[in-house]
Design a protein around this motif. Structure first.
Motif, PDB file in Angstrom:
ATOM      1  N   UNK A 128       0.828  -1.200   0.000  1.00  0.00           N
ATOM      2  CA  UNK A 128       0.000   0.000   0.000  1.00  0.00           C
ATOM      3  C   UNK A 128       0.869   1.259   0.000  1.00  0.00           C
ATOM      4  N   UNK A 129       2.119   1.113   0.435  1.00  0.00           N
ATOM      5  CA  UNK A 129       3.068   2.224   0.426  1.00  0.00           C
ATOM      6  C   UNK A 129       3.995   2.153  -0.783  1.00  0.00           C
ATOM      7  N   UNK A 130       4.451   0.952  -1.120  1.00  0.00           N
ATOM      8  CA  UNK A 130       5.403   0.781  -2.209  1.00  0.00           C
ATOM      9  C   UNK A 130       4.787   1.057  -3.574  1.00  0.00           C
ATOM     10  N   UNK A 131       3.515   0.707  -3.739  1.00  0.00           N
ATOM     11  CA  UNK A 131       2.882   0.761  -5.050  1.00  0.00           C
ATOM     12  C   UNK A 131       2.027   1.996  -5.279  1.00  0.00           C
ATOM     13  N   UNK A 132       1.624   2.689  -4.202  1.00  0.00           N
ATOM     14  CA  UNK A 132       0.619   3.740  -4.340  1.00  0.00           C
ATOM     15  C   UNK A 132       1.067   5.038  -3.687  1.00  0.00           C
ATOM     16  N   UNK A 133       0.639   6.160  -4.280  1.00  0.00           N
ATOM     17  CA  UNK A 133       0.916   7.458  -3.679  1.00  0.00           C
ATOM     18  C   UNK A 133       0.161   7.562  -2.357  1.00  0.00           C
ATOM     19  N   UNK A 134       0.636   8.415  -1.480  1.00  0.00           N
ATOM     20  CA  UNK A 134       0.038   8.525  -0.158  1.00  0.00           C
ATOM     21  C   UNK A 134      -0.967   9.674  -0.066  1.00  0.00           C
ATOM     22  N   UNK A 135      -1.517  10.058  -1.206  1.00  0.00           N
ATOM     23  CA  UNK A 135      -2.645  10.978  -1.214  1.00  0.00           C
ATOM     24  C   UNK A 135      -3.910  10.189  -0.866  1.00  0.00           C
ATOM     25  N   UNK A 136      -5.005  10.887  -0.658  1.00  0.00           N
ATOM     26  CA  UNK A 136      -6.259  10.199  -0.342  1.00  0.00           C
ATOM     27  C   UNK A 136      -6.644   9.237  -1.462  1.00  0.00           C
ATOM     28  N   UNK A 137      -6.497   9.689  -2.707  1.00  0.00           N
ATOM     29  CA  UNK A 137      -6.858   8.832  -3.842  1.00  0.00           C
ATOM     30  C   UNK A 137      -5.934   7.637  -3.928  1.00  0.00           C
ATOM     31  N   UNK A 181      -4.912   1.843  -3.077  1.00  0.00           N
ATOM     32  CA  UNK A 181      -4.104   0.800  -2.454  1.00  0.00           C
ATOM     33  C   UNK A 181      -4.941  -0.185  -1.668  1.00  0.00           C
ATOM     34  N   UNK A 182      -5.898   0.325  -0.921  1.00  0.00           N
ATOM     35  CA  UNK A 182      -6.775  -0.563  -0.163  1.00  0.00           C
ATOM     36  C   UNK A 182      -7.611  -1.449  -1.059  1.00  0.00           C
ATOM     37  N   UNK A 183      -8.095  -0.887  -2.152  1.00  0.00           N
ATOM     38  CA  UNK A 183      -8.894  -1.672  -3.097  1.00  0.00           C
ATOM     39  C   UNK A 183      -8.042  -2.745  -3.778  1.00  0.00           C
ATOM     40  N   UNK A 184      -6.813  -2.393  -4.114  1.00  0.00           N
ATOM     41  CA  UNK A 184      -5.902  -3.367  -4.726  1.00  0.00           C
ATOM     42  C   UNK A 184      -5.647  -4.535  -3.779  1.00  0.00           C
ATOM     43  N   UNK A 185      -5.339  -4.254  -2.519  1.00  0.00           N
ATOM     44  CA  UNK A 185      -5.046  -5.326  -1.570  1.00  0.00           C
ATOM     45  C   UNK A 185      -6.251  -6.238  -1.370  1.00  0.00           C
ATOM     46  N   UNK A 186      -7.430  -5.668  -1.375  1.00  0.00           N
ATOM     47  CA  UNK A 186      -8.641  -6.481  -1.255  1.00  0.00           C
ATOM     48  C   UNK A 186      -8.754  -7.451  -2.425  1.00  0.00           C
ATOM     49  N   UNK A 187      -8.445  -6.989  -3.619  1.00  0.00           N
ATOM     50  CA  UNK A 187      -8.493  -7.862  -4.804  1.00  0.00           C
ATOM     51  C   UNK A 187      -7.375  -8.895  -4.770  1.00  0.00           C
ATOM     52  N   UNK A 188      -6.192  -8.478  -4.354  1.00  0.00           N
ATOM     53  CA  UNK A 188      -5.037  -9.373  -4.372  1.00  0.00           C
ATOM     54  C   UNK A 188      -5.173 -10.527  -3.395  1.00  0.00           C
ATOM     55  N   UNK A 189      -5.944 -10.342  -2.331  1.00  0.00           N
ATOM     56  CA  UNK A 189      -6.131 -11.404  -1.340  1.00  0.00           C
ATOM     57  C   UNK A 189      -7.440 -12.163  -1.540  1.00  0.00           C
ATOM     58  N   UNK A 190      -8.099 -11.950  -2.679  1.00  0.00           N
ATOM     59  CA  UNK A 190      -9.407 -12.576  -2.908  1.00  0.00           C
ATOM     60  C   UNK A 190      -9.304 -14.087  -3.057  1.00  0.00           C
TER      61      UNK A 190
END
Length: 301
Positions: free
Chosen positions: A180-189, A194-203
């Motif tokens: 969530x830090x390595x792949x995504x900017x730390x802005x709100x968007x 990042x959170x949505x990606x991790x949810x998909x990656x652990x599906x």
């Protein structure tokens, strides 16, 4: 002017929609069975999705990544219209053998794996360290490699901030996954993406690949650092690539600098560039719909 025109066409393609074939719309990385095939003394684990006909798109993974590190939103969307292959290279996930610590061996093994599947020609999607392998395959096996997508990656000697950003990512408290830090900017968007990606990656919950440990991280770290710190001042590797190449990066890639992707675009003979706003190393996951549409346009034309 020709490069600029092609890049503008890719941006326009972002807004087009490719209708999936109903027969393959339900192929999903989350549920597709893992298969095995032997080549070069290795029993490779892999998964195939999508139609049986057409030029396969072979995915080449990042530092310590397994098949289950890919974003299903990217893999599944590609599989709606073309054959897709994801696999674990030597010593990764459910593939046996001792993990390679250099890009040369990884390239040799990837070539053996593709050959074992019987493919005469493939397209490549190389993400991050996988982009190093994709470049080497394109140079060494031009008869096999049709088109190449280089995402979030750089060229030989292009430099890296691996240890710095890894240290920052793992120093955070209560962080469930460093991506969530390595792949995504730390802005709100960026944080939302990042959170949505991790949810998909652990599906995927059944038959998941085992996570990579320290031995794999050490070997991959050595391979990545050596490749990105070995000078190639005349860009011999890039200039030896004759295939069409799509270069994709985020506006602020903190691991493999955005400037490296722009340099690749300039030095390659036949390249197009997509640069996403407010994005880091994983821009293809943050802008997955736009990326797949642009990449499909590139692969189809």
């Amino acid at each position: 002017m020709n490069k600029i025109l092609k890049s503008l066409l890719l941006i326009a393609a972002t807004f087009s929609v490719i209708e999936p074939s109903a027969a393959f719309a339900e192929d999903k990385l989350e549920t597709t069975p893992t298969k095995y095939i032997e080549a070069n003394g290795v029993k490779f684990s892999y998964r195939t999705l999508g139609p049986k006909s057409g030029t396969p798109l072979v995915f080449l993974q990042h530092f310590t990544g397994t098949m289950d590190s890919w974003d299903p939103a990217v893999v599944n969307d590609f599989a709606k219209t073309r054959p897709v292959v994801v696999f674990n290279n030597r010593g990764i996930g459910a593939t046996n053998g001792v993990v390679a610590d250099n890009i040369e061996q990884m390239t040799t093994d990837a070539y053996a794996f593709i050959g074992a599947l019987g493919y005469k020609q493939v397209d490549l999607l190389g993400f991050s360290m996988g982009g190093f392998i994709a470049q080497e395959l394109a140079v060494q096996h031009p008869e096999l490699i049709h088109k190449v997508i280089l995402a979030g990656t750089t060229y030989q000697g292009g430099g890296n901030n691996l240890m710095k950003v890894l240290g920052e990512a793992f120093s955070r408290t209560n962080a469930p996954d460093p991506r969530d830090y390595l792949f995504f900017s730390q802005t709100d968007a960026g944080k939302k993406a990042g959170g949505e990606f991790l949810s998909r990656a652990y599906a995927r919950t059944k038959d998941r690949d085992p996570e990579s440990g320290k031995a794999i991280a050490d070997a991959h770290g050595k391979a990545l650092i050596v490749f990105t710190s070995t000078p190639d001042p005349e860009f011999k590797t890039l200039k030896a690539i004759n295939q069409p190449v799509l270069v994709v990066t985020g506006s602020n890639d903190t691991m493999l600098n955005t400037e490296g992707s722009i340099t690749m675009y300039k030095q390659l003979k036949n390249a197009q560039l997509v640069l996403y706003p407010d994005s880091n190393h994983g821009s293809i996951f943050q802008y997955h719909d736009s990326f797949v549409n642009s990449a499909n346009y590139f692969l189809n034309h």
